[in-house]
Design a protein around this motif. Structure first.
Motif, PDB file in Angstrom:
ATOM      1  N   ASP A 160       0.827  -1.205   0.000  1.00  0.00           N
ATOM      2  CA  ASP A 160       0.000   0.000   0.000  1.00  0.00           C
ATOM      3  C   ASP A 160       0.864   1.259   0.000  1.00  0.00           C
ATOM      4  O   ASP A 160       0.544   2.250  -0.691  1.00  0.00           O
ATOM      5  CB  ASP A 160      -0.927   0.015   1.214  1.00  0.00           C
ATOM      6  N   LEU A 161       1.970   1.237   0.764  1.00  0.00           N
ATOM      7  CA  LEU A 161       2.880   2.380   0.776  1.00  0.00           C
ATOM      8  C   LEU A 161       3.469   2.615  -0.614  1.00  0.00           C
ATOM      9  O   LEU A 161       3.546   3.756  -1.088  1.00  0.00           O
ATOM     10  CB  LEU A 161       4.010   2.150   1.785  1.00  0.00           C
ATOM     11  N   TYR A 162       3.884   1.532  -1.272  1.00  0.00           N
ATOM     12  CA  TYR A 162       4.428   1.656  -2.622  1.00  0.00           C
ATOM     13  C   TYR A 162       3.371   2.220  -3.577  1.00  0.00           C
ATOM     14  O   TYR A 162       3.646   3.149  -4.357  1.00  0.00           O
ATOM     15  CB  TYR A 162       4.924   0.294  -3.123  1.00  0.00           C
ATOM     16  N   ASN A 170      -9.658  -9.503   0.545  1.00  0.00           N
ATOM     17  CA  ASN A 170     -10.375  -8.455   1.270  1.00  0.00           C
ATOM     18  C   ASN A 170      -9.433  -7.361   1.761  1.00  0.00           C
ATOM     19  O   ASN A 170      -9.830  -6.193   1.848  1.00  0.00           O
ATOM     20  CB  ASN A 170     -11.178  -9.066   2.416  1.00  0.00           C
ATOM     21  N   ALA A 171      -8.188  -7.717   2.057  1.00  0.00           N
ATOM     22  CA  ALA A 171      -7.207  -6.694   2.427  1.00  0.00           C
ATOM     23  C   ALA A 171      -6.947  -5.749   1.255  1.00  0.00           C
ATOM     24  O   ALA A 171      -6.840  -4.530   1.433  1.00  0.00           O
ATOM     25  CB  ALA A 171      -5.909  -7.348   2.882  1.00  0.00           C
ATOM     26  N   ILE A 172      -6.858  -6.308   0.043  1.00  0.00           N
ATOM     27  CA  ILE A 172      -6.666  -5.474  -1.149  1.00  0.00           C
ATOM     28  C   ILE A 172      -7.875  -4.564  -1.353  1.00  0.00           C
ATOM     29  O   ILE A 172      -7.739  -3.365  -1.626  1.00  0.00           O
ATOM     30  CB  ILE A 172      -6.426  -6.358  -2.385  1.00  0.00           C
ATOM     31  N   LEU A 173      -9.073  -5.132  -1.215  1.00  0.00           N
ATOM     32  CA  LEU A 173     -10.291  -4.354  -1.431  1.00  0.00           C
ATOM     33  C   LEU A 173     -10.535  -3.324  -0.330  1.00  0.00           C
ATOM     34  O   LEU A 173     -11.343  -2.407  -0.501  1.00  0.00           O
ATOM     35  CB  LEU A 173     -11.494  -5.299  -1.545  1.00  0.00           C
ATOM     36  N   THR A 175     -13.061  -4.196 -13.264  1.00  0.00           N
ATOM     37  CA  THR A 175     -11.871  -3.722 -12.570  1.00  0.00           C
ATOM     38  C   THR A 175     -12.187  -2.974 -11.290  1.00  0.00           C
ATOM     39  O   THR A 175     -12.603  -1.800 -11.328  1.00  0.00           O
ATOM     40  CB  THR A 175     -11.060  -2.801 -13.506  1.00  0.00           C
ATOM     41  N   PRO A 176     -11.996  -3.592 -10.144  1.00  0.00           N
ATOM     42  CA  PRO A 176     -12.060  -2.822  -8.904  1.00  0.00           C
ATOM     43  C   PRO A 176     -10.944  -1.772  -8.875  1.00  0.00           C
ATOM     44  O   PRO A 176      -9.804  -2.066  -9.228  1.00  0.00           O
ATOM     45  CB  PRO A 176     -11.835  -3.878  -7.816  1.00  0.00           C
ATOM     46  N   TRP A 228      -7.346  -3.367 -10.662  1.00  0.00           N
ATOM     47  CA  TRP A 228      -7.168  -4.817 -10.742  1.00  0.00           C
ATOM     48  C   TRP A 228      -8.138  -5.388 -11.775  1.00  0.00           C
ATOM     49  O   TRP A 228      -9.319  -5.571 -11.492  1.00  0.00           O
ATOM     50  CB  TRP A 228      -7.411  -5.432  -9.365  1.00  0.00           C
ATOM     51  N   ASP A 229      -7.628  -5.682 -12.971  1.00  0.00           N
ATOM     52  CA  ASP A 229      -8.449  -6.238 -14.044  1.00  0.00           C
ATOM     53  C   ASP A 229      -8.700  -7.726 -13.798  1.00  0.00           C
ATOM     54  O   ASP A 229      -7.763  -8.528 -13.773  1.00  0.00           O
ATOM     55  CB  ASP A 229      -7.737  -6.069 -15.391  1.00  0.00           C
ATOM     56  N   LEU A 230      -9.975  -8.088 -13.647  1.00  0.00           N
ATOM     57  CA  LEU A 230     -10.364  -9.473 -13.402  1.00  0.00           C
ATOM     58  C   LEU A 230     -11.190  -9.978 -14.579  1.00  0.00           C
ATOM     59  O   LEU A 230     -12.130  -9.307 -15.025  1.00  0.00           O
ATOM     60  CB  LEU A 230     -11.153  -9.581 -12.099  1.00  0.00           C
ATOM     61  N   VAL A 231     -10.845 -11.164 -15.080  1.00  0.00           N
ATOM     62  CA  VAL A 231     -11.326 -11.636 -16.380  1.00  0.00           C
ATOM     63  C   VAL A 231     -12.340 -12.758 -16.228  1.00  0.00           C
ATOM     64  O   VAL A 231     -12.154 -13.692 -15.436  1.00  0.00           O
ATOM     65  CB  VAL A 231     -10.129 -12.123 -17.231  1.00  0.00           C
TER      66      VAL A 231
END
Length: 374
Positions: A113-115, A269-272, A312-313, A330-333
């Motif tokens: 997240d910092l990056y 869920n951490a990413i979201l 993409t979220p 985040w592209d999800l296919v």
């Protein structure tokens, strides 16, 4: 022995993707390449066109160490210098080799997240994407071939065929789809485990045919931010921030992902939860590259698969903006061909695509090659 296909690819990148002109400055950024042949061809090609090339070489092992030890101060410092350099550029070519695509799997989410917030977003989201003529691509490596379940030689042949496609013909075939998307309001998607509805009304529509990604082949827009409702079950694995996610299922209410499950429930869920915009979507796109048939755990290829779409979220592109802002994209296919379970896409109640094939007469050009080959 030098492979002439390298020079052909370099010409596509310089002339078609970047439309490089005399006097322009171009940054060529190479990450984990097994050899420098493409970089050399790009440098010599840029110079021959009267442009000014600048090169940076990065290693994912080093990047991993930087991310694992990240602080706000260290990411700010890196961004300060890369931002100053990017602001000088007219064009950018990013080439990623990735000897180990899971190199960042053990970087903790707070460090990533910092990056994303203090380095990547500042340099790429705010400067490179909106202010340069840019293109990004992968480089054919043994690990890439392995992910595609192909021999190295067969994958190399496939790679150059796909990456040097006739992008002018692709652009022509996409025009009627662009017109239909621009006129559409309500989109409905159905398939195994999927019943989803949203609006794309008044959001710009962008055809992609070799000017930003190589390979290319998609037409994208964005859902109206709060319009998505229903459930979607993705049937394609995704590698994101070094982790491979599968069996991803989202439930939406008024645009927000209110429930998310996957093989890595805590990580997804951490990413979201990265920021307020991460549970809303910033892009929806139909894949139109029928040379790409099957996923290979690489977004630049997988999101172009013929008969697919991606949702993409995260961050919306400024050129197709629904107002969503996030440090993630985040592209999800989801592939809808019969061999992946089928499915349908409707525009305002009209069947647009069934089992991966476009139905209306004016879109038949986009079906060419869909059922050919492996």
């Amino acid at each position: 022995m030098h492979d002439p296909r390298i020079d052909q690819l370099a010409d596509v990148l310089l002339d078609h993707s970047c439309q490089l002109q005399k006097g322009e400055k171009i940054l060529i950024e190479a990450i984990d390449l097994p050899e420098p042949n493409l970089v050399c061809s790009l440098v010599e090609g840029a110079a021959a066109r009267g442009a000014i090339p600048l090169v940076t070489i990065k290693d994912q092992n080093v990047q991993r160490s930087l991310y694992r030890t990240a602080t706000k101060e260290s990411m700010d410092l890196a961004a300060k210098f890369e931002k100053a350099r990017m602001e000088e550029m007219n064009a950018y070519i990013g080439i990623r080799g990735a000897a180990n695509s899971s190199q960042h799997a053990d970087v903790d989410q707070p460090q990533m997240d910092l990056y994303q917030e203090y380095w990547s977003q500042v340099v790429h989201t705010l400067i490179r994407v909106p202010k340069t003529k840019w293109v990004v691509l992968r480089y054919p490596t043994d690990s890439f071939a392995q992910a595609a379940k192909m021999s190295s030689r067969a994958f190399e042949d496939f790679y150059f065929k796909v990456c040097t496609a006739d992008y002018a013909a692709m652009a022509e075939a996409q025009k009627p789809l662009v017109a239909r998307m621009e006129a559409a309001d309500q989109v409905r998607i159905v398939g195994p485990g999927t019943e989803l509805e949203f609006s794309i009304k008044d959001i710009p529509v962008i055809p992609c045919n070799g000017d930003r990604n190589i390979p290319d082949g998609e037409v994208f827009t964005a859902p109206v931010r709060d319009s998505i409702n229903g459930k979607i079950s993705f049937n394609t694995q995704s590698r994101y921030q070094g982790t491979v996610f599968s069996d991803i299922v989202f439930e939406f209410k008024d645009g927000k992902i209110v429930n998310a499950s996957a093989n890595e429930p805590e990580k997804i869920n951490a990413i979201l939860d990265s920021d307020d915009g991460a549970r809303y979507c910033g892009e929806w796109s139909l894949g139109t590259n029928n040379h790409v048939k099957h996923p290979m755990l690489d977004t630049l290829f997988d999101e172009k698969i013929g008969g697919s779409f991606h949702l993409t979220p995260g961050q919306a592109y400024e050129i197709a903006d629904n107002g969503n802002r996030s440090r993630i994209h985040w592209d999800l296919v989801l592939i809808q061909r019969p061999d992946y379970g089928g499915g349908e896409v409707y525009f305002d109640g009209e069947l647009l695509r069934k089992d991966g094939r476009f139905v209306p007469d004016d879109l038949q050009g986009l079906n060419i090659g869909l059922n050919e080959g492996p």
